[in-house]
Each structure stands twice: as C-alpha cells, then as structure tokens.
Design an enzyme around this catalytic site. Structure first.
Site, PDB file in Angstrom:
ATOM      1  N   CYS A   1      44.380  68.203  57.006  1.00 55.41           N
ATOM      2  CA  CYS A   1      43.575  67.150  57.609  1.00 55.41           C
ATOM      3  C   CYS A   1      43.079  67.737  58.914  1.00 55.41           C
ATOM      4  O   CYS A   1      43.481  68.825  59.307  1.00 55.41           O
ATOM      5  CB  CYS A   1      44.418  65.917  57.925  1.00 55.41           C
ATOM      6  SG  CYS A   1      45.243  65.220  56.491  1.00 55.41           S
TER       7      CYS A   1
ATOM      8  N   ARG B   1      38.274  70.362  56.480  1.00 59.05           N
ATOM      9  CA  ARG B   1      39.725  70.295  56.279  1.00 59.05           C
ATOM     10  C   ARG B   1      40.133  69.090  55.426  1.00 59.05           C
ATOM     11  O   ARG B   1      41.318  68.914  55.121  1.00 59.05           O
ATOM     12  CB  ARG B   1      40.437  70.218  57.630  1.00 59.05           C
ATOM     13  CG  ARG B   1      40.199  71.415  58.519  1.00 59.05           C
ATOM     14  CD  ARG B   1      40.874  71.228  59.860  1.00 59.05           C
ATOM     15  NE  ARG B   1      42.319  71.160  59.733  1.00 59.05           N
ATOM     16  CZ  ARG B   1      43.132  72.202  59.767  1.00 59.05           C
ATOM     17  NH1 ARG B   1      42.636  73.397  59.938  1.00 59.05           N
ATOM     18  NH2 ARG B   1      44.426  72.049  59.625  1.00 59.05           N
TER      19      ARG B   1
ATOM     20  N   TRP C   1      42.858  64.469  54.212  1.00 58.74           N
ATOM     21  CA  TRP C   1      42.970  65.131  52.914  1.00 58.74           C
ATOM     22  C   TRP C   1      44.280  64.593  52.344  1.00 58.74           C
ATOM     23  O   TRP C   1      45.346  65.017  52.760  1.00 58.74           O
ATOM     24  CB  TRP C   1      43.043  66.633  53.139  1.00 58.74           C
ATOM     25  CG  TRP C   1      43.117  67.448  51.892  1.00 58.74           C
ATOM     26  CD1 TRP C   1      44.238  67.859  51.237  1.00 58.74           C
ATOM     27  CD2 TRP C   1      42.022  67.969  51.165  1.00 58.74           C
ATOM     28  NE1 TRP C   1      43.903  68.597  50.145  1.00 58.74           N
ATOM     29  CE2 TRP C   1      42.551  68.687  50.068  1.00 58.74           C
ATOM     30  CE3 TRP C   1      40.642  67.897  51.313  1.00 58.74           C
ATOM     31  CZ2 TRP C   1      41.735  69.327  49.143  1.00 58.74           C
ATOM     32  CZ3 TRP C   1      39.851  68.546  50.385  1.00 58.74           C
ATOM     33  CH2 TRP C   1      40.396  69.249  49.320  1.00 58.74           C
TER      34      TRP C   1
ATOM     35  N   ASN D   1      48.402  65.410  61.161  1.00 56.92           N
ATOM     36  CA  ASN D   1      48.041  66.381  60.125  1.00 56.92           C
ATOM     37  C   ASN D   1      49.331  67.079  59.714  1.00 56.92           C
ATOM     38  O   ASN D   1      50.026  67.639  60.559  1.00 56.92           O
ATOM     39  CB  ASN D   1      47.037  67.384  60.714  1.00 56.92           C
ATOM     40  CG  ASN D   1      46.866  68.609  59.846  1.00 56.92           C
ATOM     41  OD1 ASN D   1      47.068  68.542  58.624  1.00 56.92           O
ATOM     42  ND2 ASN D   1      46.504  69.716  60.457  1.00 56.92           N
ATOM     43  N   GLY D   2      49.668  67.032  58.443  1.00 56.98           N
ATOM     44  CA  GLY D   2      50.897  67.678  57.971  1.00 56.98           C
ATOM     45  C   GLY D   2      51.609  66.758  56.993  1.00 56.98           C
ATOM     46  O   GLY D   2      51.015  65.830  56.452  1.00 56.98           O
TER      47      GLY D   2
ATOM     48  N   GLU E   1      41.859  88.023  36.460  1.00 53.07           N
ATOM     49  CA  GLU E   1      41.437  87.434  37.734  1.00 53.07           C
ATOM     50  C   GLU E   1      40.941  88.518  38.714  1.00 53.07           C
ATOM     51  O   GLU E   1      39.944  88.332  39.399  1.00 53.07           O
ATOM     52  CB  GLU E   1      42.595  86.619  38.337  1.00 53.07           C
ATOM     53  CG  GLU E   1      42.343  86.000  39.699  1.00 53.07           C
ATOM     54  CD  GLU E   1      41.133  85.070  39.771  1.00 53.07           C
ATOM     55  OE1 GLU E   1      40.563  84.725  38.741  1.00 53.07           O
ATOM     56  OE2 GLU E   1      40.735  84.742  40.904  1.00 53.07           O
TER      57      GLU E   1
ATOM     58  N   LYS F   1      37.220  88.622  40.270  1.00 53.53           N
ATOM     59  CA  LYS F   1      36.965  88.671  41.721  1.00 53.53           C
ATOM     60  C   LYS F   1      35.998  89.786  42.035  1.00 53.53           C
ATOM     61  O   LYS F   1      35.043  89.606  42.769  1.00 53.53           O
ATOM     62  CB  LYS F   1      38.261  88.925  42.517  1.00 53.53           C
ATOM     63  CG  LYS F   1      39.210  87.807  42.792  1.00 53.53           C
ATOM     64  CD  LYS F   1      38.686  86.642  43.572  1.00 53.53           C
ATOM     65  CE  LYS F   1      37.924  85.703  42.722  1.00 53.53           C
ATOM     66  NZ  LYS F   1      38.434  84.576  42.127  1.00 53.53           N
TER      67      LYS F   1
ATOM     68  N   GLU G   1      32.306  89.159  40.591  1.00 55.60           N
ATOM     69  CA  GLU G   1      31.479  88.080  41.147  1.00 55.60           C
ATOM     70  C   GLU G   1      30.984  88.361  42.562  1.00 55.60           C
ATOM     71  O   GLU G   1      29.949  87.836  42.957  1.00 55.60           O
ATOM     72  CB  GLU G   1      32.179  86.708  41.058  1.00 55.60           C
ATOM     73  CG  GLU G   1      33.363  86.510  41.950  1.00 55.60           C
ATOM     74  CD  GLU G   1      34.010  85.134  41.771  1.00 55.60           C
ATOM     75  OE1 GLU G   1      33.312  84.155  41.527  1.00 55.60           O
ATOM     76  OE2 GLU G   1      35.255  85.069  41.886  1.00 55.60           O
TER      77      GLU G   1
ATOM     78  N   HIS H   1      43.194 100.208  21.316  1.00 56.72           N
ATOM     79  CA  HIS H   1      42.525  99.648  20.143  1.00 56.72           C
ATOM     80  C   HIS H   1      41.014  99.599  20.330  1.00 56.72           C
ATOM     81  O   HIS H   1      40.324  98.798  19.709  1.00 56.72           O
ATOM     82  CB  HIS H   1      43.086  98.254  19.842  1.00 56.72           C
ATOM     83  CG  HIS H   1      44.544  98.292  19.506  1.00 56.72           C
ATOM     84  ND1 HIS H   1      45.026  98.735  18.296  1.00 56.72           N
ATOM     85  CD2 HIS H   1      45.643  98.010  20.248  1.00 56.72           C
ATOM     86  CE1 HIS H   1      46.341  98.697  18.297  1.00 56.72           C
ATOM     87  NE2 HIS H   1      46.746  98.260  19.479  1.00 56.72           N
TER      88      HIS H   1
ATOM     89  N   LYS I   1      29.575  77.054  43.975  1.00 63.44           N
ATOM     90  CA  LYS I   1      31.003  76.767  44.140  1.00 63.44           C
ATOM     91  C   LYS I   1      31.488  75.808  43.064  1.00 63.44           C
ATOM     92  O   LYS I   1      32.596  75.930  42.561  1.00 63.44           O
ATOM     93  CB  LYS I   1      31.247  76.186  45.539  1.00 63.44           C
ATOM     94  CG  LYS I   1      32.716  75.918  45.864  1.00 63.44           C
ATOM     95  CD  LYS I   1      33.500  77.214  45.990  1.00 63.44           C
ATOM     96  CE  LYS I   1      34.986  76.991  46.109  1.00 63.44           C
ATOM     97  NZ  LYS I   1      35.769  78.156  45.697  1.00 63.44           N
TER      98      LYS I   1
END
Ligand code: AGP
Length: 600
Positions: A2, A27, A75, A99-100, A476, A480, A483, A499, A595
C-alpha cells in the site's frame, strides 16, 4: 503493498495528500482515503477504486491554515476492497493509515471490546491506541505501548484529537520516509511524493517510531531509547524516484523479490505449518485431481506447480496453456480443482478458460496479483500473490510469488491428504522461510552477469535446458530473454535434446544449462556433456563447478531444490535484462508486447 502519506503544516494539506497518493498509486489502487485534522475539525473521505474516485469524493473538503493529515492507497491483504475496509481507520477520536500486515491482529482484536467496522488487520491499531490512551491520558505513551504489541510488518501514521497537532509514526518492514522544509513536515512510503516539497529527508529504519509536530520531532527505537534523526538533501528527480534508483522497473522488481516473497508468506507460513485464511476447511474435499491453466510466465509458474503438487501432495496435476485448453474440447470432471494463474487477472484466454470450468461445475481457485480483477471476481476462491504492482512487461516478481503460492498449496494439500510426514513438512516450511535469502541479489553476482552479458549478444540462438522442476524454469528463462532481447531462445527438457534439437549444436548455439546439485544432477550433467561434445557453447548455472562449461555462473550452496530454483530464477532474470540493456532495448516496454493481454 500500500502507499501512505502524511502532512503537517499550513500549506495545501489536501493537495499534498492527493498528489502524494497519485505518486504511490502503483503500490495499490483498490481503494484510497484521507483524513485531515484541524484542531477539533475532522475531514475524512474514502473511495473504492482508482484515486480519481477519491479526488471526486473529497471535492468538498476545504482546509485553511494549520493542520495535520494522513492518506492511504490500498492493496487489499485482509478484507475486500470496500469503503469500510479503506483507510484511514478510525476509533472514537483517532485515525490511522497502515502499510503492511499485522500478523497478530486476531489475537489483539479478541482482547479489545471496541466496535470494529472493517475486516482489516489495521483497525486494531487505532482501537489499541485509544485503549492505552484512555488508561494513560498520554498520547505518546499510548502509541509506544501500541507499537510494542504489534507483530508483522508496518509503516504507520496516526493522528488523534487527543493531541491534535501531531503525527505519530512507526516503521518495521514497510518503507517510511520523513521529509521537511522550513515550514512543513511530510511523510511518504517512497521519495516520489516528497519531490518538489521536501528539501531534506530521513529514511526511517526498522523498529523506529516517533512523534512529529510543526516544530519538534522525536525519534525512538522500539524497546530502546532515543534514536538519531539524520536528514539528508533530497536531490533526485521524479522518474528516478519511482524506479527507486534502478535503471528499469524490471530491475527494481527483480531486486524487490526477496522482500515481496515475505509478503506472500506472511501470516500463511510458519515452521511446520501452512494455511490460507482465504480457504476454509473442507474446500478441497472431494478433489482428486488438479488442472492448472494460464498463459506465458504464469503458465510456467503453473507447470512448476504441477511438479510440486504431484510430488508433495501426490495429486494428479496437469498444467495447460489457456489458449490451447479453450478449443481442445477438454474433459472436465467434477472431482478436479481448476486453478487459474494470472498476474493481471485480466488475461482473456485465462478468463475464458475459467468461465468454461465454472460452467462445467468445477471448483475454481485463482492465484492472482490484482485483487478485484475479472479473474478474482469470477473464481470461487482466490489466493493473492501480494507481489505489489508489476510495471515491467517482463514478469519477474509475479512469477516467483506465484510459484510460492503453488508450493504452499502443495504443502497444505500434502498435510490434508497425509502424504508427507511432519518431519518432511518441517523441512519444506524451513526451506520456504529461506526463500527471501535465495532471492536476494548479490552485488558480485549482478556485476558478473553484467560482464558476462557481452558474450551473448549474437549467435544463432539459445537453448535453456533443465530437468524436472528446472524444465519450467528453463522455459521461463528463455521467455525472459526473448521478450526483452529479441534474440531467439527456447526452453527445453534437457533429456529431450538428443531427440532432435541436438542437431543444431555448434559453437554459435548457446546452451544455458540449469544444473541444481539437489535434483538429478548426474542426469543433467550427462545431457550437457552430450551438447559439449558437439561443440555447443555452454553456460552452466549451479553450485558445483562444471569443468566442461565455457562460462559458469555460481549460485550459493542450498540443500533444497526450491532454493536453488529461486536463486537461479534471479540469475536468469538478470542475465536476460543485462543482455537486453547491452542491445539497447527498452527493457520495461519491449516492442510488440503489452502488460495485460485482454484480447484472444
Ligand atoms: C511474461 O513476462 C509476460 N509478460 C507474459 O507472458 C504474461 O505472463 C502473460 O501474458 C500472462 O499474463 P497474466 O499473468 O497477467 O495472466
């Protein structure tokens, strides 16, 4: 994640709070609120959704002269994004933003007889403060006692009619900065809201708390005596501040992982146990299989999860690419739990796959980073990854937190299905609690990858290879790289190279070999030897020195495969980023990508 802001002075209080929250909106933006106190007059406004809604709602707040104010952009971690759950939270005469996560809020709540109106963990702070104030009649003392009781992570700002011209503040785990100029005092979760206002800043350390007024500022150490304020000039510009000093958001997000993984686990993992508040007992009853559906990086997390769920919980699990799943006329059985994974919660193919599963009457679970997104709203249950907003198009912290949720879920199911001994569960949770360490970027490693990247700017392609859990990680790593660098890269199961793909081997074929010492080391070693014998250029990543490697990137010595997995994830992300930077690409906004992919 947050964002919080605070203000003391005679200037435009509301203007600073709202502008500051705008800077912190990245945030979290599921709700926001402000509270302003001018002597005994309180102005408070809260709104669900983007900050513009709060700006509208606070239109009638007019302030003039001296006052104190606090603001928050949320958040959600505990409780849905509603106006009642939005901060500031209030007691009878005090207001707080936080925040937390307060881990022991339930325990504190049970001991208070205050009127609670929200489902948040934060509300206990203000009631606890008022309880202590009613006993001591001293706001500073009451705040100190309150802070002593809190477990978890927090950045807190509190204002009270009991001592109206001050802000009480505390920090542990979550960021908090104090700024000042000749006339005003400011608080914020990051530098960005302070730019153009504060001339000097003090970065609070964990366990520091204090009280500020227009003319005085006291700082203390929780459980200790006074602490020293050390203000330094604020010289940075806005964009630099938003990126926290990093070159790209992607870089910032890679570095953040070691913190946010702690948020993902917070209140969910302790030694020997895993639980999710969002999933009631009995939710998994009758489930005999799992199907995971996702796209891109989230699919790679899902594939990693399928290895973990099968291995730990002994439950048949398959992972599928959502765009493929939709049109293959899948057989959906009611004893199957359908899991969708998405950072954004808006990916069209994943959303449609979820709709299909729901229509077929399956139990559904979303693993998502954005609360209140379309996927979250549709799924039966959601586990939020709590990674905070991810701005870089190339997903990093969303991935590592998704994998963490799946690992926790595998352990929870293992417990329920009695497939692991308590000793093994202890071992797994101990490893989980070490992931912040494994995700920590070591400066010497980053430096090495920066240098190494210059050797990988050409060639006719990359093969990222791994086995078992390290196969999805290889996928992955390749994603990365392609892209953001626009170089051709493929992820492949190491045992499968012979193979077909091994025909491509030559010095211009770069093999990035994931060689964990704790999982099938000898097997992957033979696969890499086969490639080396055919003159492929080998870059091996692992702890054990591998003599046939042209380049060797050493990770730390871990005794659990998942810790090697996390350590290597960081290596792959940084390597891709450094190659892309050398090639002059916009790492945060690579060409042709978005995104959030909300079209089929
Ligand atoms: C990965 O770096 C990508 N940005 C992309 O593959 C992404 O993971 C995919 O589009 C899925 O998005 P989601 O997690 O928001 O559903």
């Amino acid at each position: 994640m947050c964002g919080i802001v605070g203000y003391i002075g005679e200037g435009d209080i509301k203007g600073f709070l709202l502008e500051g929250l705008k800077e912190l909106e990245y945030r979290g933006y599921d709700s926001a609120g402000i509270a302003i106190l001018q002597n005994d007059n309180l102005h408070i406004a809260k709104a669900v959704g983007k900050l513009d809604n709060l700006i509208q709602k606070s239109k009638n707040i007019k302030t003039k002269g001296f006052g104190v104010g606090i603001g928050h952009t949320r958040w959600a971690t505990h409780g849905k994004p509603t106006e009642l759950n939005a901060h500031p939270h209030q007691g009878v005469f005090s207001y707080v933003v936080h925040n937390g996560i307060i881990e022991n809020f339930k325990e504190i709540k049970a001991q208070l007889d205050a009127q609670f109106v929200s489902q948040t963990d934060t509300e206990v702070i203000v009631h606890l403060f008022e309880k202590y104030f009613n006993q001591t009649k001293e706001a500073k003392k009451a705040f100190e006692q309150t802070i002593k009781r809190l477990k978890g992570a927090y950045a807190i700002l509190l204002i009270t009619k009991a001592d109206p011209n001050k802000i009480f503040f505390a920090k542990k785990g979550s960021p908090l900065i104090i700024g000042k100029n000749e006339k005003e005092i400011f608080f914020a979760s990051s530098d960005a809201p302070l730019i153009g206002h504060a001339k000097e800043v003090h970065y609070l350390e964990d366990d520091e708390w204090g009280v500020a007024s227009a003319h005085t500022m006291e700082l203390y150490k929780n459980g200790g005596g006074k602490s020293k304020l050390s203000f330094q000039p604020l010289t940075i510009d806005k964009e630099y501040a938003q990126k926290g000093g990093y070159r790209f958001f992607m870089e910032k997000e890679i570095y953040e992982q070691s913190d946010v993984i702690g948020d993902t686990m917070m209140g969910r993992v302790e030694e020997g146990d895993v639980h999710f508040e969002e999933i009631e007992e009995g939710f998994f009853d009758g489930i005999d299989a799992i199907k995971i559906c996702a796209c891109g990086t989230s699919y790679h997390a899902g594939l990693s999860g399928s290895y973990l769920l099968q291995r730990l919980a002994r439950i048949p699990t398959s992972s599928e690419i959502a765009s493929e799943f939709r049109y293959k006329e899948p057989i959906l059985r009611k004893d199957t739990l359908f899991i969708v994974i998405s950072q954004s919660g808006e990916t069209a193919d994943t959303l449609e796959a979820l709709k299909m599963a729901k229509a077929a009457g399956l139990k559904t679970l979303a693993i998502c980073n954005v609360d209140n997104s379309s996927i979250v709203r549709l799924a039966d249950r959601t586990i939020l990854t709590r990674a905070g907003i991810e701005k870089g198009v190339a997903s990093t912290k969303a991935f590592t937190t998704q994998v963490m949720v799946l690992w926790m879920l595998a352990l929870l199911l293992a417990k329920q299905r009695a497939t692991l001994t308590q000793e093994k569960i202890d071992e797994e949770t101990k490893a989980m609690l070490q992931t912040p360490k494994a995700l920590k970027v070591l400066p010497q490693l980053h430096e090495r990858l920066k240098r190494l990247s210059k050797r990988y700017l050409h060639g006719h392609g990359f093969f990222f290879i791994g086995r078992d859990l390290f196969y999805p990680l290889a996928l992955e790593g390749a994603l990365k790289l392609k892209e953001i660098s626009y170089l051709h890269a493929e992820g492949y199961p190491a045992g499968e190279m012979k193979h077909g793909p091994i025909a491509l081997a030559d010095p211009e074929l770069f093999t990035i070999a994931l060689m964990p010492r704790t999982l099938l080391y000898d097997k992957i070693k033979s696969n890499v030897e086969e490639l080396s014998a055919r003159d492929s250029t080998i870059c091996s990543i692992g702890h054990e020195w591998f003599e046939l490697a042209d380049d060797f990137i050493q990770i730390r010595r871990w005794t659990h495969p998942m810790l090697e997995y996390y350590d290597m994830s960081v290596v792959l992300q940084l390597l891709a980023m450094e190659i892309a930077i050398r090639l002059g690409n916009d790492v945060d906004m690579p060409r042709n990508l978005a995104k959030s992919v909300t079209v089929e």
